[in-house]
Design a protein around this motif. Structure first.
Motif, PDB file in Angstrom:
ATOM      1  N   ARG A  79      89.597  32.802  -0.787  1.00 43.60           N
ATOM      2  CA  ARG A  79      89.987  33.751  -1.836  1.00 43.60           C
ATOM      3  C   ARG A  79      89.760  33.163  -3.238  1.00 43.60           C
ATOM      4  N   PRO A  80      89.340  33.981  -4.204  1.00 43.92           N
ATOM      5  CA  PRO A  80      89.284  33.501  -5.593  1.00 43.92           C
ATOM      6  C   PRO A  80      90.707  33.229  -6.105  1.00 43.92           C
ATOM      7  N   ILE A  81      90.879  32.168  -6.902  1.00 42.79           N
ATOM      8  CA  ILE A  81      92.231  31.847  -7.367  1.00 42.79           C
ATOM      9  C   ILE A  81      92.806  32.966  -8.234  1.00 42.79           C
ATOM     10  N   ALA A  82      91.924  33.786  -8.820  1.00 41.23           N
ATOM     11  CA  ALA A  82      92.398  34.883  -9.673  1.00 41.23           C
ATOM     12  C   ALA A  82      93.230  35.886  -8.875  1.00 41.23           C
ATOM     13  N   SER A  83      93.047  35.930  -7.541  1.00 40.84           N
ATOM     14  CA  SER A  83      93.719  36.950  -6.739  1.00 40.84           C
ATOM     15  C   SER A  83      95.055  36.469  -6.178  1.00 40.84           C
ATOM     16  N   LEU A  84      95.498  35.248  -6.539  1.00 34.76           N
ATOM     17  CA  LEU A  84      96.708  34.697  -5.927  1.00 34.76           C
ATOM     18  C   LEU A  84      97.961  35.089  -6.697  1.00 34.76           C
ATOM     19  N   SER A  85      99.095  35.114  -5.976  1.00 36.64           N
ATOM     20  CA  SER A  85     100.384  35.294  -6.640  1.00 36.64           C
ATOM     21  C   SER A  85     100.830  33.944  -7.207  1.00 36.64           C
ATOM     22  N   GLY A  86     101.881  33.964  -8.022  1.00 37.51           N
ATOM     23  CA  GLY A  86     102.371  32.728  -8.630  1.00 37.51           C
ATOM     24  C   GLY A  86     102.749  31.680  -7.597  1.00 37.51           C
ATOM     25  N   GLY A  87     103.455  32.111  -6.534  1.00 41.52           N
ATOM     26  CA  GLY A  87     103.876  31.169  -5.498  1.00 41.52           C
ATOM     27  C   GLY A  87     102.692  30.603  -4.726  1.00 41.52           C
ATOM     28  N   GLN A  88     101.703  31.458  -4.449  1.00 41.98           N
ATOM     29  CA  GLN A  88     100.505  30.996  -3.738  1.00 41.98           C
ATOM     30  C   GLN A  88      99.738  29.985  -4.586  1.00 41.98           C
ATOM     31  N   LEU A  89      99.602  30.289  -5.876  1.00 41.27           N
ATOM     32  CA  LEU A  89      98.869  29.376  -6.758  1.00 41.27           C
ATOM     33  C   LEU A  89      99.579  28.023  -6.817  1.00 41.27           C
ATOM     34  N   GLN A  90     100.928  28.069  -6.851  1.00 36.81           N
ATOM     35  CA  GLN A  90     101.697  26.831  -6.890  1.00 36.81           C
ATOM     36  C   GLN A  90     101.393  25.974  -5.661  1.00 36.81           C
ATOM     37  N   ARG A  91     101.325  26.618  -4.495  1.00 35.11           N
ATOM     38  CA  ARG A  91     101.035  25.858  -3.270  1.00 35.11           C
ATOM     39  C   ARG A  91      99.598  25.338  -3.270  1.00 35.11           C
ATOM     40  N   VAL A  92      98.682  26.088  -3.879  1.00 36.21           N
ATOM     41  CA  VAL A  92      97.296  25.606  -3.987  1.00 36.21           C
ATOM     42  C   VAL A  92      97.247  24.361  -4.884  1.00 36.21           C
ATOM     43  N   LEU A  93      98.015  24.388  -5.976  1.00 31.29           N
ATOM     44  CA  LEU A  93      98.035  23.227  -6.879  1.00 31.29           C
ATOM     45  C   LEU A  93      98.625  22.004  -6.176  1.00 31.29           C
ATOM     46  N   ILE A  94      99.630  22.225  -5.329  1.00 32.16           N
ATOM     47  CA  ILE A  94     100.197  21.110  -4.573  1.00 32.16           C
ATOM     48  C   ILE A  94      99.166  20.619  -3.551  1.00 32.16           C
ATOM     49  N   ALA A  95      98.437  21.561  -2.924  1.00 29.85           N
ATOM     50  CA  ALA A  95      97.385  21.160  -1.979  1.00 29.85           C
ATOM     51  C   ALA A  95      96.323  20.327  -2.684  1.00 29.85           C
ATOM     52  N   ARG A  96      95.966  20.709  -3.904  1.00 30.47           N
ATOM     53  CA  ARG A  96      94.971  19.944  -4.670  1.00 30.47           C
ATOM     54  C   ARG A  96      95.476  18.529  -4.919  1.00 30.47           C
ATOM     55  N   ALA A  97      96.785  18.415  -5.242  1.00 30.00           N
ATOM     56  CA  ALA A  97      97.357  17.085  -5.464  1.00 30.00           C
ATOM     57  C   ALA A  97      97.401  16.291  -4.159  1.00 30.00           C
ATOM     58  N   LEU A  98      97.713  16.966  -3.030  1.00 27.69           N
ATOM     59  CA  LEU A  98      97.796  16.267  -1.742  1.00 27.69           C
ATOM     60  C   LEU A  98      96.422  15.840  -1.240  1.00 27.69           C
ATOM     61  N   ALA A  99      95.377  16.587  -1.614  1.00 33.27           N
ATOM     62  CA  ALA A  99      94.026  16.258  -1.167  1.00 33.27           C
ATOM     63  C   ALA A  99      93.605  14.875  -1.672  1.00 33.27           C
ATOM     64  N   THR A 100      94.250  14.395  -2.738  1.00 36.62           N
ATOM     65  CA  THR A 100      93.936  13.053  -3.245  1.00 36.62           C
ATOM     66  C   THR A 100      94.536  11.980  -2.340  1.00 36.62           C
ATOM     67  N   GLU A 101      95.328  12.375  -1.342  1.00 33.53           N
ATOM     68  CA  GLU A 101      96.058  11.456  -0.460  1.00 33.53           C
ATOM     69  C   GLU A 101      96.866  10.454  -1.294  1.00 33.53           C
ATOM     70  N   PRO A 102      97.798  10.974  -2.106  1.00 39.19           N
ATOM     71  CA  PRO A 102      98.503  10.129  -3.067  1.00 39.19           C
ATOM     72  C   PRO A 102      99.588   9.277  -2.415  1.00 39.19           C
ATOM     73  N   GLU A 103      99.916   8.171  -3.082  1.00 44.35           N
ATOM     74  CA  GLU A 103     101.061   7.365  -2.654  1.00 44.35           C
ATOM     75  C   GLU A 103     102.289   7.713  -3.483  1.00 44.35           C
ATOM     76  N   LEU A 104     102.051   8.366  -4.630  1.00 47.24           N
ATOM     77  CA  LEU A 104     103.144   8.861  -5.464  1.00 47.24           C
ATOM     78  C   LEU A 104     102.765  10.268  -5.908  1.00 47.24           C
ATOM     79  N   LEU A 105     103.673  11.227  -5.664  1.00 47.73           N
ATOM     80  CA  LEU A 105     103.428  12.624  -6.045  1.00 47.73           C
ATOM     81  C   LEU A 105     104.359  12.972  -7.200  1.00 47.73           C
ATOM     82  N   LEU A 106     103.776  13.411  -8.327  1.00 48.14           N
ATOM     83  CA  LEU A 106     104.553  13.793  -9.498  1.00 48.14           C
ATOM     84  C   LEU A 106     104.463  15.298  -9.672  1.00 48.14           C
TER      85      LEU A 106
END
Lengths: 276, 252
Positions: free
Chosen positions: B136-163
């Protein structure tokens, strides 16, 4: 003689068409980046400063192409610096640069002895007067631009999308953003020679805006925008030829009509979908 | 991993915007695997603390160490979820492409994406339950969905510290509950520092709350002692418990 027959008969029309298609390719790629990054006004400032460089080069007796390129790159770096500083007067400064660049060009041209080129040709372009050499130069520049976009695709899209996140992922975003502005500037120089300032602004905005109504993926938007621009340029050239009207202005109006049709189509589609 | 070094250390850090001090003598340690919530009034310096941790700002005095390194050195191993989307919502990009941006900085930028990159993005989307949204294009997401996508983007880095900087500021209560469920599962793999304004909700999910208003006070004991919040905000504050005691006992 209609446009198709004339294309077979006259070489200058084929050269004009080749120049137009190369301009379409450049506008599809660069125009998409300009529209999604909301830097149309910056691109306008850079484009009009190009005229200053051309005028000064004429006055000094140098090559207008070199003058235009130097002015374009300097304007791109200046605009990039103004935007990075992020002052509240950013739009004012770019507007001022726009006017000053153009005025420098007009003053320099007025004081150049024996200089007789019509200023209107820089504003509205003369696609039908493009030379073989110009088309060859355009082809090289478009080729380089395609290569650069292909090689830098991931960092370019990531930086254009979300500069702060790209910077945190370790990308040199300042260099990428300045590089993008310099590329826009060089594209403008190339396009101004062929199609004039007014058409440059139209090609950098309308085809990409139309394509954005049709696709949600930046790679497809670029391809669509280039195709749409190519169609508009061919259509505009044909109409201009048949009705004996300035080609640049006709192409701009074609682009505007296509954009409005796409916008109307999208609105109507949206209204027909019932809200569940 | 970095052995015994803490995930995040602030050592007597001062920071000011011009004449206005924002942080004064802030010292903080976050251990590996710890889930810390950062609360405090607006303008109390929460976002500034996050930006110092990322190296986007430099302290006037004191030192910030992340995973035993300087913030700039540690960046490839940090995940960051901004408070406001720092991009245009109408940008023509799919959810999948957006999450893949998290893989930037894992290898040199000119390298093509590897199968590991795609695997990490897929796992991040699965963890945040957005895999169905991938095309889906990000333009079509709800606020909650976009928030989870942003967290997924942060998790994709395989972080040791999540801010996370107020990740629940623009989503509804339901999405907020889901988010805490998600973070509770992630905390086994990484340290989490989350800026929040919803004291009632965070106090039931995190290991420790740090209260920030120019200076810092940490509270290990949950729930908070009476009077702590009143002192912090300078006015009467009532903890609103959203129920769900099981979640409390499960986490604490």
């Amino acid at each position: 003689m209609n446009f198709i027959e004339a294309l077979w008969a006259h070489e200058f029309l084929r050269v004009a068409l080749a120049a137009g298609l190369l301009a379409a390719l450049a506008s599809g790629i660069i125009g998409t980046l300009v529209v999604v990054k909301r830097i149309t006004f910056m691109a306008g400032g850079i484009a009009h400063t190009v005229l200053g460089g051309m005028g000064v080069a004429h006055w000094l007796g140098g090559s207008p192409l070199i003058g235009a390129s130097v002015a374009a790159v300097l304007a791109a770096l200046l605009v990039g610096w103004i935007s990075r500083r992020g002052g509240e007067r950013e739009d004012m400064l770019i507007g001022a640069l726009w006017a000053v660049g153009m005025s420098v060009g007009i003053v320099a041209i007025a004081h150049t002895p024996g200089y007789s080129t019509d200023l209107m040709s820089y504003l509205l372009g003369n696609l039908l007067m493009v030379s073989h050499e110009q088309v060859t130069a355009m082809a090289w520049l478009v080729g380089l631009m395609l290569l650069a976009v292909f090689v830098f695709w991931r960092p370019l899209v990531a930086t254009t999308f979300d500069e702060e996140f790209a910077r945190l992922r370790g990308l040199p975003t300042l260099a990428i953003e300045l590089g993008l502005l310099v590329t826009v500037a060089l594209a403008v120089v190339m396009l101004v020679q062929a199609v004039g300032l007014v058409l440059v602004m139209a090609l950098l905005t309308l085809p990409a805006a139309t394509a954005l109504l049709l696709s949600g993926s930046i790679g497809w938007v670029m391809l669509l925008a280039a195709t749409i621009a190519a169609g508009e340029i061919v259509l505009g050239l044909g109409v201009a030829f048949e009705t004996n009207t300035p080609a640049g202005a006709v192409i701009v109006l074609c682009s505007a009509v296509v954009y409005l049709l796409a916008l109307t189509g999208q609105r109507m589609r949206r209204h027909r979908v019932p809200v569940a | 991993m970095t052995g015994t070094a803490s995930a995040l250390v602030f050592d007597h850090v001062d920071f000011s915007f011009g004449e206005r001090p924002v942080l004064s003598d802030v010292s903080l340690q976050v251990a590996h695997g710890e889930f810390l919530a950062l609360i405090g009034p607006n303008g109390g310096g929460k976002s500034t603390l996050v930006k110092l941790s990322l190296g986007l700002l430099k302290p006037d005095r004191g030192e910030v160490r992340v995973l035993g390194l300087t913030p700039a050195q540690a960046r490839p191993r940090l995940g960051y979820v901004p408070q406001f989307a720092t991009f245009r919502r109408d940008f023509p990009l799919s959810v999948h492409e957006t999450v893949l941006h998290g893989r930037l900085g894992r290898s040199a930028w000119w390298r093509p994406l590897t199968p590991q990159d795609h695997e990490a993005a897929t796992q991040a989307m699965a963890a945040t339950d957005v895999q169905d949204l991938a095309p889906r294009p990000i333009a079509s997401l709800s606020g909650g969905q976009l928030q989870r996508v942003l967290i997924a983007r942060a998790l994709a880095t395989e972080p040791e510290l999540l801010l996370l900087d107020e990740p629940t500021a623009h989503v509804d209560t339901r999405a907020e509950h889901d988010l805490f469920g998600l973070l509770a599962r992630l905390r086994e793999r990484m340290a989490i520092v989350m800026v929040s304004h919803d004291v009632g909700l965070v106090s039931r999910h995190v290991d420790r709350i740090a209260c920030l208003n120019l200076t810092l006070t940490c509270h290990t004991a949950m729930p908070l002692a009476p009077g702590v919040l009143e002192n912090l905000y300078g006015m009467p504050v009532r903890l609103i418990d959203h129920g769900d005691r099981a979640a409390l006992e499960g986490v604490l």
